[in-house]
Design a protein around this motif. Structure first.
Motif, short mmCIF file in Angstrom:
data_model
loop_
_atom_site.label_atom_id
_atom_site.label_comp_id
_atom_site.label_asym_id
_atom_site.label_seq_id
_atom_site.Cartn_x
_atom_site.Cartn_y
_atom_site.Cartn_z
N THR B 444 0.81 -1.22 0.00
CA THR B 444 0.00 0.00 0.00
C THR B 444 0.84 1.27 0.00
OG1 THR B 444 -1.84 -1.07 1.11
CG2 THR B 444 -1.72 1.31 1.29
N ALA B 445 1.83 1.32 0.88
CA ALA B 445 2.58 2.57 1.02
C ALA B 445 3.20 2.99 -0.31
CB ALA B 445 3.65 2.41 2.10
N SER B 446 3.88 2.06 -0.99
CA SER B 446 4.52 2.49 -2.23
C SER B 446 3.50 2.69 -3.34
CB SER B 446 5.63 1.53 -2.67
OG SER B 446 5.35 0.24 -2.28
N ALA B 447 2.41 1.91 -3.32
CA ALA B 447 1.39 2.10 -4.35
C ALA B 447 0.77 3.50 -4.23
CB ALA B 447 0.30 1.04 -4.22
N GLU B 448 0.44 3.88 -3.02
CA GLU B 448 -0.18 5.18 -2.81
C GLU B 448 0.76 6.30 -3.21
OE1 GLU B 448 -0.36 6.71 1.00
OE2 GLU B 448 -1.80 8.24 0.46
#
Lengths: 328, 493
Positions: B444-448
């Motif tokens: 999630t963190a890198s996708a966001e």
């Protein structure tokens, strides 16, 4: 060569034994290894410099430096750990001005750089440079600004994080030239540089070592727009500083040893003397040169003034922007 | 050419080989201790390399880098404690195997696939570093996001028996992944002013908590008499050696996973975890026995380990070609190269051909050395499963606490680990699968972050994900994979 490695292992082992041994006399300093806090990440330029200094300092101090990474939370974790440490000279830090100079103006960091720390020794610093790939149409600052006036908000610049050192540069250019850029923040300067070099953003920031920028500018792979240094950089005498272009922006990745307030003056003097001696050592000079940097040793009132000036000047930048500091 | 052979020949000295072997051993040890990472180990040992010839010092560090990736599989298999995000997928199948009494063969599978994956990526590094690095640069925020989306689709493969619970678990993971500073505005979200989670919840403490602490809690429910008995599988003494048939069965999986690991590893900043997850999902889809995945599949272990070790060699591709380190360990390794005057960039191989080919030779030789050390050490490690639970469980808890602490030298992270332990225990009691949560949280963190950067660049235009070719390719592939999952549903009830 291996022999020196073995000696080093020996020195470390001896250090460990010393720590374990009961500490009888406290009058002599230092009698145990000194912990150096790094509030930056592993493998960054601060880490490398700390380990380079640590690889020779025991010869001049009689005790080793143990570089300890306490990164995270934009420097808050490491720097508050320094603040809370016992002021006995056994815990120091290799500080970065993005932590003590900029961050405290942007948000609550849990420390006051002016009253909680004392700068004792500058290792060196390398200025930021605004660069772009040579395939872009801009060769000079004027080219860039002229184009930005025609296409407001279309030219993109990557930065190492919101309200960080290079974001400030973007803000200052936009204010001085009355233009608008697209600001794309990344986590860390390396990723921001990569986005520029891959052509995903139009411009980016670097210091001489980031992705081998020095060589890339010389070979014509990258175009240097301007440097965020006080005076023109000796490596690039034909490239202007931002000051010359009317932009109030200066930033160098600064590597300064700090101690928490309250460390006795005689202990600071011992550390400073050893660091000055170490900075004359051929080994350390060679190591730092290999990184693409130079040693610029500085201590005493000159450094203390530079330290306070640095904090104040960024304070002024934030004030001029009308930035409201976040409480928590 | 003659020069190259000359260089290679000169590189292979007893001293250099000893250094590689020492490095690999240190790496395996570090990897096997939860909480200790290869990043820390390499950072601490870099100064030693300053005073050695480059041909001895750098292979020593590369050995650590290598060894740690295999070492990480050991606690994942034995005590369900992945030391890194990349090793999380190894525990999905490794731990069930260990519980069945097949710890030894599970670790051996990890060892073989690790070594094969690593060797593959080392060869690619040596032959094709520059062209691959040029392709890797084409990955900008838009492409990163599309790649992460593809990573997220694999959750459909690990939802377990209840799709609903799997999806809920994924949503919890996404929520946890959103904790921390927003990349664009710098605003803190859900941090409640706690410094340690300003950059997001630490991966290591969270994994330790979710997997290992919750396991301790599950065990602590048992009666003391039950715990004091020798485990049922103890007589197996860690289990049999790996059947060669299993390795042969997994040959395509290993090949595919090595390829994915190398390709993803060459893209700086993506991390080994995503490569591992994609490999795992594709292995499940390609497998003849997909129902075994998550319950103790050798192919699952092979997929995870081959790809996470392949990332190790490939990490060095952008590092040496452009001076852009692909990961934290690669960043420190780059420092070590620079301290020896080996400055990354196109001229590296021209100016320092002899040294570089020597280093590469030793990098390759490191693989059989790892295989040998792994073979000798595995039976020792595998004996851990014969220890009675009443002794082992407290030791695991101790490891959890220490591991959480040394991650960042911070007691706060221990609290995070314990908190997630309780949370994981609750989820397990309710029969929620943990894998979707972990994968969603890690991605999630890198996708966001990438999505927001891409949207800033496109002035808020979402079609950019479909108009840029690489991104469109990944989005299409994700949709196809999901479509296939819905259509076939081979593992759903």
């Amino acid at each position: 060569m291996l022999k020196r490695g073995i000696l080093w292992v020996g020195a470390m082992a001896a250090a460990v034994v010393l720590v374990a041994a009961p500490q009888a006399e406290a009058a002599k300093y230092p009698i145990k290894p000194i912990k150096v806090i790094l509030a930056t990440g592993a493998g960054g330029s601060h880490d490398m410099h700390c380990r380079a200094v640590a690889s020779v300092i025991h010869e001049y101090l009689g005790q080793p430096f143990l570089c300890t990474i306490r990164g995270g939370a934009g420097g808050k974790i490491g720097m508050t750990a320094l603040k809370r440490s016992k002021p006995d000279g056994y815990t120091i830090a290799l500080g970065s001005n993005s932590h003590f100079g900029i961050a405290p103006h942007a948000r609550d960091m849990g420390f006051d750089p002016k009253t909680d720390f004392i700068p004792i020794f500058q290792v060196n610093g390398s200025p930021f440079m605004l660069v772009t790939k040579s395939t872009t149409p801009w060769k000079t600052y004027k080219d860039l600004i002229d184009d930005a006036k025609k296409r407001p908000g279309k030219i993109s610049i990557s930065s190492n994080g919101a309200w960080g050192s290079s974001h400030l540069g973007i803000i200052q250019i936009m204010r001085a030239a009355n233009v608008k850029f697209k600001h794309v923040p990344f986590r860390g300067g390396g990723k921001a540089w990569q986005a520029m070099y891959g052509g995903h953003t139009d411009l980016g920031w670097a210091n001489v070592t980031t992705g081998g920028t020095l060589g890339r500018i010389k070979s014509g792979d990258l175009t240097l727009i301007a440097t965020a240094s006080k005076k023109r950089m000796p490596e690039f005498p034909n490239h202007p500083t931002f000051y010359e272009l009317g932009v109030n922006y200066e930033y160098q990745s600064w590597r300064v040893f700090l101690v928490p307030k309250g460390v006795p003056q005689d202990r600071i003097a011992i550390l400073q003397a050893a660091l000055h001696k170490a900075s004359k050592s051929k080994t350390l000079k060679k190591l730092v040169n290999q990184f693409g940097e130079k040693l610029i040793p500085l201590s005493g009132p000159k450094l203390e003034k530079a330290y306070l000036d640095e904090i104040d000047s960024y304070g002024k930048v934030f004030k001029d922007m009308g930035y409201k500091k976040k409480k928590k | 050419m003659e020069q190259v052979f000359e260089a290679i020949w000169q590189a292979i000295t007893l001293q250099a080989l000893t250094m590689v072997a020492l490095g690999v051993f240190a790496g395996i040890t570090v990897g096997a201790i939860p909480g200790l990472t290869s990043v820390m180990a390499i950072a601490v040992l870099v100064p030693f390399s300053f005073f050695m010839a480059p041909i001895n010092g750098i292979p020593f560090l590369l050995g650590i880098h290598k060894g740690a990736l295999f070492g990480g599989s050991i606690p994942s298999v034995l005590i369900n404690t992945p030391g890194t995000a990349a090793a999380a997928a190894t525990s999905f199948d490794g731990y069930p195997l260990a519980q069945k009494g097949e710890a030894k063969s599970a670790i051996q599978m990890a060892l073989y696939s690790s070594t094969l994956g690593d060797t593959f990526s080392d060869i690619v590094l040596i032959v094709a570093a520059f062209p691959l690095a040029a392709v890797a640069l084409l990955f900008g925020p838009t492409e990163f996001f599309a790649l992460m989306v593809m990573g997220l689709t694999i959750i459909s493969a690990v939802t377990g028996s209840s799709v609903l619970k799997g999806l809920l678990s994924m949503l919890i993971g996404i929520l946890i992944g959103l904790i921390g500073q927003d990349i664009i505005s710098g605003a803190e979200r859900f941090t409640f002013g706690i410094g340690n989670i300003m950059d997001g919840v630490g991966t290591v403490p969270m994994l330790i908590g979710l997997f290992a602490v919750s396991e301790v809690l599950v065990q602590s429910e048992k009666k003391l008499s039950e715990l004091s008995n020798k485990p049922e599988t103890a007589h197996l003494k860690g289990g049999k050696s790996l059947d060669l048939k299993e390795l042969v069965n997994a040959k395509w999986t290993i090949m595919r996973s090595s390829l994915i690991g190398t390709a993803v590893g060459a893209i700086p900043g993506t991390g080994a975890a995503i490569a591992t997850f994609i490999s795992y999902a594709l292995a499940k889809r390609g497998s003849k026995n997909p129902e075994e995945f998550g319950k103790g599949s050798y192919e699952g272990v092979a997929a995870a380990e081959a790809s996470n070790s392949a990332v190790a060699g490939a990490d060095l591709i952008p590092t040496l070609a452009f001076g852009i380190p692909g990961s934290a360990s690669a960043a420190i390794l780059m420092g070590a190269f620079m301290a020896q005057g080996l400055r990354p960039g196109p001229s590296l191989f021209q100016e320092h051909a002899a040294t570089m080919y020597g280093i590469f030779t030793l990098l390759l030789i490191g693989n059989p050395i790892m295989l040998l050390q792994g073979k000798l050490l595995t039976p020792l490690f595998a004996r851990i499963v014969t220890i009675r639970q009443s002794i082992l469980v407290p030791i695991i808890l101790l490891f959890c606490v220490v591991g959480g602490f040394i991650y960042q030298n911070s007691i706060e992270d221990v609290k995070v680990a314990l908190l997630f332990g309780l949370f994981g225990f609750g989820l397990r009691k309710l029969n929620f699968p943990l894998a979707p949560l972990v994968i969603a949280y890690i991605l999630t963190a890198s996708a966001e972050e990438s999505m927001k950067q891409a949207l800033v660049l496109s002035d808020g235009d979402f079609t950019v994900f479909l108009t840029r070719p690489i991104s469109a390719f990944f989005i299409f592939l994700s949709v196809a994979l999901l479509g296939m999952a819905v259509w076939k549903r081979p593992w759903a009830h």
